[in-house]
Design a protein around this motif. Structure first.
Motif, PDB file in Angstrom:
ATOM      1  N   UNK A  67     -16.424  40.139 -13.381  1.00  0.00           N
ATOM      2  CA  UNK A  67     -17.283  40.363 -12.218  1.00  0.00           C
ATOM      3  C   UNK A  67     -17.689  41.825 -12.027  1.00  0.00           C
ATOM      4  N   UNK A  68     -19.099  42.060 -11.905  1.00  0.00           N
ATOM      5  CA  UNK A  68     -19.303  43.681 -11.623  1.00  0.00           C
ATOM      6  C   UNK A  68     -19.505  43.739 -10.359  1.00  0.00           C
ATOM      7  N   UNK A  69     -19.123  45.093  -9.678  1.00  0.00           N
ATOM      8  CA  UNK A  69     -19.227  45.575  -8.363  1.00  0.00           C
ATOM      9  C   UNK A  69     -20.649  45.995  -8.173  1.00  0.00           C
ATOM     10  N   UNK A  70     -21.219  45.458  -7.121  1.00  0.00           N
ATOM     11  CA  UNK A  70     -22.542  46.192  -6.835  1.00  0.00           C
ATOM     12  C   UNK A  70     -22.633  46.249  -5.075  1.00  0.00           C
ATOM     13  N   UNK A  71     -23.674  47.096  -4.524  1.00  0.00           N
ATOM     14  CA  UNK A  71     -23.802  47.411  -3.366  1.00  0.00           C
ATOM     15  C   UNK A  71     -25.112  46.878  -2.728  1.00  0.00           C
ATOM     16  N   UNK A  72     -26.052  46.176  -3.687  1.00  0.00           N
ATOM     17  CA  UNK A  72     -27.318  45.766  -3.078  1.00  0.00           C
ATOM     18  C   UNK A  72     -27.145  44.227  -2.995  1.00  0.00           C
ATOM     19  N   UNK A  73     -27.479  43.645  -2.089  1.00  0.00           N
ATOM     20  CA  UNK A  73     -27.347  41.909  -2.142  1.00  0.00           C
ATOM     21  C   UNK A  73     -28.369  41.516  -2.782  1.00  0.00           C
ATOM     22  N   UNK A  74     -28.116  40.488  -3.825  1.00  0.00           N
ATOM     23  CA  UNK A  74     -29.076  39.695  -4.382  1.00  0.00           C
ATOM     24  C   UNK A  74     -28.795  38.336  -4.463  1.00  0.00           C
ATOM     25  N   UNK A  75     -29.461  37.191  -5.018  1.00  0.00           N
ATOM     26  CA  UNK A  75     -29.243  35.951  -4.917  1.00  0.00           C
ATOM     27  C   UNK A  75     -27.947  35.561  -5.966  1.00  0.00           C
ATOM     28  N   UNK A 128      -7.433  39.994  -2.270  1.00  0.00           N
ATOM     29  CA  UNK A 128      -7.659  41.251  -2.837  1.00  0.00           C
ATOM     30  C   UNK A 128      -7.558  41.153  -4.289  1.00  0.00           C
ATOM     31  N   UNK A 129      -8.649  41.982  -4.941  1.00  0.00           N
ATOM     32  CA  UNK A 129      -8.517  41.920  -6.503  1.00  0.00           C
ATOM     33  C   UNK A 129      -8.612  43.300  -6.668  1.00  0.00           C
ATOM     34  N   UNK A 130      -8.409  43.653  -8.107  1.00  0.00           N
ATOM     35  CA  UNK A 130      -8.393  45.300  -8.105  1.00  0.00           C
ATOM     36  C   UNK A 130      -9.763  45.470  -8.978  1.00  0.00           C
ATOM     37  N   UNK A 131     -10.359  46.609  -8.523  1.00  0.00           N
ATOM     38  CA  UNK A 131     -11.674  46.899  -9.296  1.00  0.00           C
ATOM     39  C   UNK A 131     -11.311  48.180 -10.373  1.00  0.00           C
ATOM     40  N   UNK A 132     -11.727  48.044 -11.915  1.00  0.00           N
ATOM     41  CA  UNK A 132     -11.405  49.036 -12.634  1.00  0.00           C
ATOM     42  C   UNK A 132     -12.816  49.394 -13.213  1.00  0.00           C
ATOM     43  N   UNK A 133     -13.210  50.394 -13.092  1.00  0.00           N
ATOM     44  CA  UNK A 133     -14.608  51.238 -13.639  1.00  0.00           C
ATOM     45  C   UNK A 133     -15.730  49.841 -13.347  1.00  0.00           C
ATOM     46  N   UNK A 134     -15.939  49.751 -12.180  1.00  0.00           N
ATOM     47  CA  UNK A 134     -16.998  48.599 -11.702  1.00  0.00           C
ATOM     48  C   UNK A 134     -16.848  47.186 -11.831  1.00  0.00           C
TER      49      UNK A 134
END
Length: 217
Positions: free
Chosen positions: A162-170, A201-207
């Protein structure tokens, strides 16, 4: 709406922070055991339109949990300038509350509870109410000083996880709050979100979140 014991009524008092869910669920257990009404109260000095995204996320999550537990009402006192104890007393009298659940924590404005001042005021003003002081430890994963202020973020599912992003999309799979580690150039940190009325809570590593089931302890 509960129609059981009308001799008892539970009020859970929560303040913006990570321990609210635990307090609400504790109050819910007591209300279920006694088969009586449950209310949840949070008090804030700011107007609603000045709340940051993290605070709004907590309130939204708490409301869902309160609904899940069959609470009569989730009460939010915005732009409140009176002492917290006075507001709690007022609501307790209005709702005929017999038991109040509070968190013992050194966090934010609720640090007065640790010193006993709020407890003493409540005992003086509403002596007919039983107080449950729940010991709640300060959250380890997003301690002040280790992580930056949380921001709204999303997880988008892909071949590498799962990739972290900051813009909401469908295409977004999960919506939550991302706490970035202090002193890192990459998006490393903690992603917190609500899943089936439970805060995860899950850990994010390099996005990336490699495995959504690999929860932070």
């Amino acid at each position: 709406m509960k129609t059981g014991s009308m001799d008892e009524c539970i009020l859970v008092c929560v303040y913006y922070g990570p321990n609210g869910e635990r307090l609400i669920r504790r109050g819910g257990k007591i209300a279920k055991m006694l088969n009586c009404p449950l209310y949840v109260l949070t008090v804030d000095r700011q107007p609603e339109d000045e709340w940051d995204i993290e605070k709004s996320h907590y309130i939204s999550a708490w409301k869902k949990i309160a609904d899940e537990l069959g609470a009569e009402e989730f009460i939010v006192k915005y732009n409140e300038k009176r002492p917290v104890a006075k507001v709690i007393t007022e609501v307790a009298k209005q709702k005929n509350v017999t038991q109040i659940v509070l968190g013992q924590t050194a966090q934010s404005r609720w640090e007065e509870i640790t010193k006993g001042s709020i407890v003493n005021l409540l005992l003086h003003d509403i002596s007919f109410v039983d107080l449950h002081i729940v010991s709640v430890s300060r959250e380890l994963n997003v301690q002040e000083g280790f992580y930056e202020t949380g921001v709204r973020a999303y997880l988008k599912e892909g071949p590498e996880g799962f990739r972290l992003c900051f813009n909401h999309t469908h295409l977004d799979k999960y919506e939550g709050i991302f706490y970035k580690e202090v002193g890192t150039d990459f998006n490393n940190g903690i992603f917190k979100f609500l899943l089936d009325n439970e805060t995860i809570e899950v850990r994010v590593v390099d996005d990336y979140v490699k495995d959504i089931n690999d929860r932070v302890n």
